[in-house]
Design an enzyme around this catalytic site. Structure first.
Site, PDB file in Angstrom:
ATOM      1  N   HIS A  61      51.173  30.805  36.979  1.00  0.00           N
ATOM      2  CA  HIS A  61      50.165  30.069  36.786  1.00  0.00           C
ATOM      3  C   HIS A  61      49.868  29.195  38.224  1.00  0.00           C
ATOM      4  CE1 HIS A  61      54.073  27.882  36.822  1.00  0.00           C
ATOM      5  NE2 HIS A  61      53.542  26.572  36.815  1.00  0.00           N
ATOM      6  N   HIS A  63      50.170  26.293  39.944  1.00  0.00           N
ATOM      7  CA  HIS A  63      51.178  25.118  40.627  1.00  0.00           C
ATOM      8  C   HIS A  63      51.593  25.746  42.093  1.00  0.00           C
ATOM      9  CE1 HIS A  63      51.637  22.427  36.978  1.00  0.00           C
ATOM     10  NE2 HIS A  63      50.833  22.375  37.588  1.00  0.00           N
ATOM     11  N   ASP A  65      54.101  25.252  43.302  1.00  0.00           N
ATOM     12  CA  ASP A  65      55.636  26.030  43.592  1.00  0.00           C
ATOM     13  C   ASP A  65      55.716  27.280  42.965  1.00  0.00           C
ATOM     14  OD1 ASP A  65      55.376  24.782  41.113  1.00  0.00           O
ATOM     15  OD2 ASP A  65      57.609  24.367  41.008  1.00  0.00           O
ATOM     16  N   HIS A  66      54.578  27.917  42.259  1.00  0.00           N
ATOM     17  CA  HIS A  66      54.441  29.109  42.040  1.00  0.00           C
ATOM     18  C   HIS A  66      53.425  30.156  42.702  1.00  0.00           C
ATOM     19  CE1 HIS A  66      57.258  28.470  38.611  1.00  0.00           C
ATOM     20  NE2 HIS A  66      56.841  27.291  38.728  1.00  0.00           N
ATOM     21  N   HIS A 116      51.516  24.153  29.745  1.00  0.00           N
ATOM     22  CA  HIS A 116      51.992  23.580  30.856  1.00  0.00           C
ATOM     23  C   HIS A 116      50.682  23.523  31.963  1.00  0.00           C
ATOM     24  CE1 HIS A 116      54.697  22.639  34.187  1.00  0.00           C
ATOM     25  NE2 HIS A 116      54.129  23.550  34.845  1.00  0.00           N
ATOM     26  N   ASP A 137      56.731  28.284  33.893  1.00  0.00           N
ATOM     27  CA  ASP A 137      57.061  27.208  33.444  1.00  0.00           C
ATOM     28  C   ASP A 137      56.692  26.863  31.994  1.00  0.00           C
ATOM     29  OD1 ASP A 137      57.824  26.981  35.996  1.00  0.00           O
ATOM     30  OD2 ASP A 137      56.714  25.132  36.443  1.00  0.00           O
ATOM     31  N   HIS A 176      62.240  28.613  36.714  1.00  0.00           N
ATOM     32  CA  HIS A 176      63.093  27.795  37.332  1.00  0.00           C
ATOM     33  C   HIS A 176      64.403  27.661  36.754  1.00  0.00           C
ATOM     34  CE1 HIS A 176      60.437  25.042  39.505  1.00  0.00           C
ATOM     35  NE2 HIS A 176      59.573  25.423  38.341  1.00  0.00           N
TER      36      HIS A 176
END
Length: 254
Positions: A61, A63, A65-66, A116, A137, A176
């Protein structure tokens, strides 16, 4: 199929990137390489040594942090980016249930799981009898992601219809390492044997990715047990979507 985990921001975001390679041809993909300082040395070592031939970047996705590492990774490895429509530098957004291959033997199926984020995609990998799903996520070990862009109905569909329909022996690789936090919440909801087993497992394993299966999740993940009377009692709801909504509210407040 060989899966190499790359922990990122350990102690902070506790993220995972993954390098998945075809054992025969060495063709490989890197999934969610969000932190280039931690990912690039691994890619360099494996490509320089001939262990892998990197063919694409995959994002679960958009975001940061991805998918936030895409720009820097592309400077070193100018490759296609497979991911949701909002991912940085995406070149291919696979349709739901569409497939592609890695090397000679790995078949990948893209599973759209909006909630998400609306561009969330999980990737189901099959190589002979080996099965793995990379869930970003959407699904964590013993938990699920926040409903930032979606609804309880969407998460129910993602977890209990789409991912829940995968073979029970499919190993789960989330975005995560959140298992200890998830089991801490689960114990507040139910103290049955499955959740006690998850608690013991989390205490004994610093890293839990790839060590549980979809079948395990159906047993101990409270978000995949919406019809369980114990879960319903803890939430004060009986209708599955209401149970899902209440569980997420409770987890957000935990």
């Amino acid at each position: 199929m060989h899966i190499h985990s790359i922990p990122m921001w350990t102690g902070k975001g506790n993220n995972y990137a993954y390098v998945v390679s075809d054992s025969k041809t060495k063709e490989a993909v890197v999934i969610d390489p969000a932190n280039p300082p931690e990912v690039l040395p691994v890619l360099k070592e494996q490509t320089d040594s001939g262990k892998i031939k990197l063919t694409s970047i995959i994002n679960t996705h958009h975001h940061h942090d991805h998918a936030g590492g895409n720009s820097e990774i592309l400077k070193h490895y100018p490759l296609p980016v497979i991911g949701g429509k909002d991912c940085a530098h995406v070149t291919n957004t696979p349709a739901h249930n569409s497939t592609f291959t890695i090397g000679d033997s790995i078949k990948v199926r893209a599973l759209h799981t909006p909630c998400h984020t609306q561009d969330s995609i999980c990737y189901f990998f099959e190589d002979g009898d080996e099965r793995a799903v990379f869930t970003g996520d959407t699904l964590f070990i013993g938990g699920c992601g926040r409903f930032f862009e979606g609804t309880p109905e969407e998460m129910d569909k993602a977890l209990n219809q789409i991912l829940g329909s995968l073979p029970d022996d499919t190993k789960v690789y989330p975005g995560h390492e959140y298992t200890k936090g998830n089991v801490k919440f689960a114990i507040q909801v139910s103290q049955d044997d499955a959740i006690k087993r998850l608690h013991k497992f989390a205490e004994e394993n610093k890293e839990t990715q790839g060590k549980t299966t979809i079948g395990d999740e159906k047993e101990f993940n409270v978000f995949m047990r919406l019809n369980d009377p114990t879960i319903q009692k803890a939430t004060g709801a009986s209708e599955p979507l209401q149970v899902m909504a209440k569980l997420r509210e409770m987890k957000n407040a935990a």
